[in-house]
Design an enzyme around this catalytic site. Structure first.
Site, PDB file in Angstrom:
ATOM      1  N   GLY A  29      -0.802  92.151  31.863  1.00 40.03           N
ATOM      2  CA  GLY A  29      -0.507  93.812  31.432  1.00 40.03           C
ATOM      3  C   GLY A  29      -1.531  94.399  31.180  1.00 40.03           C
ATOM      4  O   GLY A  29      -2.112  94.802  31.729  1.00 40.03           O
ATOM      5  N   GLN A  33      -6.134  90.993  31.297  1.00 33.12           N
ATOM      6  CA  GLN A  33      -5.114  89.085  31.948  1.00 33.12           C
ATOM      7  C   GLN A  33      -5.220  87.917  31.144  1.00 33.12           C
ATOM      8  O   GLN A  33      -5.802  88.070  30.424  1.00 33.12           O
ATOM      9  CB  GLN A  33      -6.151  89.143  33.304  1.00 33.12           C
ATOM     10  CG  GLN A  33      -6.120  90.226  34.785  1.00 33.12           C
ATOM     11  CD  GLN A  33      -6.727  91.650  33.686  1.00 33.12           C
ATOM     12  OE1 GLN A  33      -7.781  91.479  33.188  1.00 33.12           O
ATOM     13  NE2 GLN A  33      -6.510  92.833  34.030  1.00 33.12           N
ATOM     14  N   LYS A  50      -7.226  85.330  26.833  1.00 34.51           N
ATOM     15  CA  LYS A  50      -6.614  86.738  27.513  1.00 34.51           C
ATOM     16  C   LYS A  50      -7.321  87.668  27.402  1.00 34.51           C
ATOM     17  O   LYS A  50      -8.864  87.045  26.160  1.00 34.51           O
ATOM     18  CB  LYS A  50      -5.670  87.089  26.809  1.00 34.51           C
ATOM     19  CG  LYS A  50      -5.353  88.798  26.513  1.00 34.51           C
ATOM     20  CD  LYS A  50      -3.552  88.815  25.990  1.00 34.51           C
ATOM     21  CE  LYS A  50      -3.345  89.944  26.083  1.00 34.51           C
ATOM     22  NZ  LYS A  50      -2.083  90.395  25.345  1.00 34.51           N
ATOM     23  N   ASP A 153       6.897  96.741  19.119  1.00 35.19           N
ATOM     24  CA  ASP A 153       7.334  96.970  20.852  1.00 35.19           C
ATOM     25  C   ASP A 153       8.189  95.605  20.218  1.00 35.19           C
ATOM     26  O   ASP A 153       8.252  94.627  21.372  1.00 35.19           O
ATOM     27  CB  ASP A 153       6.016  96.660  21.420  1.00 35.19           C
ATOM     28  CG  ASP A 153       6.314  96.766  23.042  1.00 35.19           C
ATOM     29  OD1 ASP A 153       7.605  97.923  23.126  1.00 35.19           O
ATOM     30  OD2 ASP A 153       5.696  96.280  24.218  1.00 35.19           O
TER      31      ASP A 153
END
Length: 512
Positions: A29, A33, A50, A153
């Site tokens: 994103g 990664q 991540k 979000d």
């Protein structure tokens, strides 16, 4: 000349921090990664790692990435509906990473891609999202003060639906990458961050946000979950187009053919109100409104214990059929308590015979006040089978209420008796059963009835066990029952802890 080594290949060829063996890339994103890895220190447990994107390696983004790890770690300890972070570090190239639980499931975006959710599944998923948001909005202890967390979000791709072995569908909120800690005396960044289609009017203006902004995003998402469409469309997909839509466009009417409860329609519109003061002010308010609707059913997917060895069984046993169960009110509210049963707090299985066929049920007698509390409880069931010295099923039903805790309703099916075998097959065939409530104060007439579903794998097990028991030798059922009671006592803390973790507020707040 050898081709250049990619970032993906570099990560996959190494053991991170002398502990995490990276395996493959599972997602990427804006922030970085995510890799699937094995935790060698813990015997190869699968985890997710991540990394911050190399394109974002500046002090500001490093600080934000570390904060994301901190927020997720603290929230994950307080809510089962937020992804849990286990470790944080920096690799030999000074690239920050954090390690989190590996979750295998579908994003809500994938779940609703081809058709909307049914109302019961919608209620179950939305409740769990609200539990996670409630915990975040109440805040975490950060640098000596309680700091609320605004996600900023909320959208279907940031909601993951996984299959938990005990709880069935379990919802996890992902990606706190742009979440905001609201610390006293700290001015918020006056800029837009988020996803245009789901952001609130105040968010798209870059204003200071509170929990009501997440509630607006949740309202947009709830509309989409039920209808398969977005409630608001801009004239064009530019920033200006979405700005106009979120400020001035009215949500599309909910199609009447869906037959949604009026209270639910009103709730959706309230969540999408342009003025934050007109929305529910907290996720707790949403939860209270949802409580007035039919509570969701927790279907156990847990692998059932089978003690001792079993003989070989023909795998071509009958298929699991799920016969539709009619509404229980018309049939069960006419039932009366059997004369051969004492009028006291007991539970027993009973086959209900009606013109539509035979149906399985549990008959329960409780105090009237206890019954009133249990009607809004989460319903959960699990079956435990022991083969020797006597084949018998422990049938566990739990009515779990956030304030009143669990009400355990255990009973036993003797699978060497024709009635026990018949009842097990009926449960497996129907895939559901009624719970009939009788009040100690009001005598022998059934006061309330609810329907409880059985997970598909358990339906199959019930029918197979009934067939299997015909091949087994019986003897000393009292010993098997004692063994099942011991197993029940071992299972109770595990079941209760999972339910409590899932359906309580964060521990710094009050119990739901």
């Amino acid at each position: 000349m050898n081709p250049p080594v990619t970032m993906k290949e570099t990560h996959q060829r190494r053991l991170l921090a002398n502990r995490y063996q990276l395996i493959d890339l599972v997602g990427s994103g804006a922030m970085g990664q995510v890799y699937r890895a094995e935790d060698k220190l813990l015997g190869g447990v699968t985890v997710a790692v991540k990394f911050l994107s190399q394109a974002l390696l500046n002090s500001k983004m490093r600080e934000r990435f570390e904060r994301e790890a901190t927020v997720s770690a603290l929230l994950g300890e307080k809510s089962n509906h937020i992804v849990r972070v286990r470790d944080y570090g920096v690799d030999e190239k000074e690239i920050p990473f954090y390690v989190m639980e590996f979750l295998k499931g579908e994003s809500l975006n994938e779940v609703i891609k081809f058709r909307p959710l049914s109302l019961p599944r919608f209620l179950k998923i939305v409740q769990q999202i609200c539990f996670g948001l409630e915990c975040a909005h109440k805040g975490i202890m950060f640098e000596g003060e309680m700091c609320p967390i605004i996600h900023r979000d909320i959208k279907p791709s940031n909601i993951l639906v996984i299959q938990d072995p005990a709880l069935g569908e379990l919802v996890k909120i992902l990606d706190f990458g742009i979440a905001k800690l609201i610390q006293s005396g700290e001015a918020q960044t006056q800029s837009f961050m988020g996803t245009l289609a789901y952001c609130s009017p105040e968010q798209i203006e870059g204003k200071e946000l509170d929990s009501r902004s997440d509630i607006y995003s949740l309202g947009i998402m709830m509309y989409e979950m039920l209808t398969g469409e977005m409630p608001i469309f801009p004239e064009n997909s530019s920033f200006g187009g979405w700005y106009e839509a979120h400020h001035y466009a009215k949500p599309k009417p909910i199609p009447a053919k869906l037959g949604l409860p009026p209270k639910l329609e009103s709730l959706l519109l309230e969540c999408m109100a342009k003025d934050p003061s007109q929305r529910p002010q907290t996720p707790t308010e949403i939860l209270k409104k949802l409580e007035n609707l039919e509570p969701p059913q927790l279907e156990s997917q847990q692998e059932t214990l089978v003690a001792n060895s079993n003989p070989t069984v023909n795998k071509s046993t009958r298929p699991t059929l799920r016969r539709p169960c009619p509404k229980g009110d018309d049939i069960c509210l006419k039932m009366t308590w059997p004369d051969d049963k004492p009028q006291q707090k007991i539970v027993f299985p009973q086959i209900v015979r009606a013109s539509e066929g035979n149906f399985s049920s549990l008959w329960v007698m409780l105090d009237e006040e206890d019954i009133a509390n249990r009607l809004s409880s989460i319903r959960y069931n699990q079956f435990v089978f022991i083969t020797s010295p006597h084949p018998m099923i422990l049938w566990i039903t739990v009515l779990y209420h956030r304030e009143h805790g669990p009400r355990w309703l255990p009973c036993y099916l003797d699978l060497k008796s024709s009635s026990g075998q018949r009842f097990a097959r009926l449960l497996g065939e129907l895939g559901s059963y009624w719970i009939l409530f009788f009040s100690l104060e009001k005598g022998k007439t059934c006061q309330h009835v609810v329907t409880t579903n059985i997970a598909l794998n358990q339906c199959k097990n019930l029918q197979e066990w009934a067939d299997k028991s015909q091949l087994l030798r019986g003897g000393k059922p009292q010993i098997t029952k004692r063994m099942l009671k011991q197993e029940f006592e071992k299972l109770k803390p595990t079941i209760e802890n999972k339910l409590k973790t899932t359906y309580t507020t964060c521990r710094n707040g009050s119990h739901r």
